[in-house]
Design an enzyme around this catalytic site. Sequence first.
Site, short mmCIF file in Angstrom:
data_model
loop_
_atom_site.label_atom_id
_atom_site.label_comp_id
_atom_site.label_asym_id
_atom_site.label_seq_id
_atom_site.Cartn_x
_atom_site.Cartn_y
_atom_site.Cartn_z
N THR A 1 0.83 -1.21 0.00
CA THR A 1 0.00 0.00 0.00
C THR A 1 0.86 1.26 0.00
O THR A 1 1.99 1.26 0.48
CB THR A 1 -0.92 0.04 1.23
N ASN B 1 1.15 4.71 1.63
CA ASN B 1 0.73 5.38 2.87
C ASN B 1 0.75 6.88 2.63
O ASN B 1 1.81 7.47 2.43
CB ASN B 1 1.69 4.99 4.00
N GLU C 1 -4.26 4.47 3.54
CA GLU C 1 -3.40 3.55 2.79
C GLU C 1 -4.13 3.06 1.55
O GLU C 1 -5.26 2.59 1.65
CB GLU C 1 -2.99 2.37 3.66
#
Length: 308
Positions: A208, A210, A257
């Site tokens: 992911t 962030n 995220e």
Amino acid sequence: MQRWRGYEAAPGGWGRSVVTIGVFDGVHKGHQATIGHAVARARELGVKSVVVTFDPHPAEVVRPGSHPAVLTEPARKAELIEALGVDVLCVVPFTQEFSRLPAEAFVHDILVEHLHAALVVVGDNFRFGHKAAGDVALLERLGRTFGFGVEGAPLVAEAGTVFSSTYIRSCVDAGDVVAAAAALGRPHRVEGVVVRGDQRGRELGYPTANLLTHRYAAVPADGVYAARLVRRGGEPLTAAVSIGTNPTFSGRERRVEAYALDFTGDLYGERLALDFVAHLREQRTYDAIEPLVAQIAEDVERTRRAVG
């Protein structure tokens, strides 16, 4: 579109103009109607259209600590206003000194002396001057004195709901990104820079990005969302977005995220935008990694269907 910092930036020899004034956070359908009316009237009169807005938000100066969540960051707001055909965006620095300007001086200094207003277009609930003492009725009286017209732009509503920045913030805060998009006329957007996180998504097979967002950004309620991830100069990507504190891993810091589907590149350090399409589910706590990974896989497929 010309961009001025302060109304004093109006050049010498500046002619008459049609002016509209407001914070315009969100540039939602109501704002679009008001600004669009000003642009149309300016073209009819053969003069320039000017949007006057403020930075920072007046509430932060008048009542420090009460800054409302920001629906559109300044650069994005300018882009949206420019797309409406405006000739000039005038951003007035909102200071304590400016906040004490009496309503009559506000009109004389800005609209008359610098912008040479031929017409002022404002919403029905427009207030101005020290302690918001000025209203549309006072503006009309001053217009007769100084030689400019005033036209009110009616509030925009659908199904009995008046579109306002406050209403949209409440939708975003509740996670209802579909209702927010209906009032905005486009998906709600959150922007930020990709920073390094715990790398836990990568370990789970779903790396992911962030997102470090602005401190006042209007971030949707905790949950999982389907979104479009917008990169500068690139094609939008489909993304599954998790907002919250990662309860399964006892997280405490609230994070945004985004897992970009079918993407294998590196996003660290990039400034991205997330356009929220749908709310998929609430945040949940899982007792083991396997059911969490299975849920993420389901979220990804639902995201793919939602974004299309």
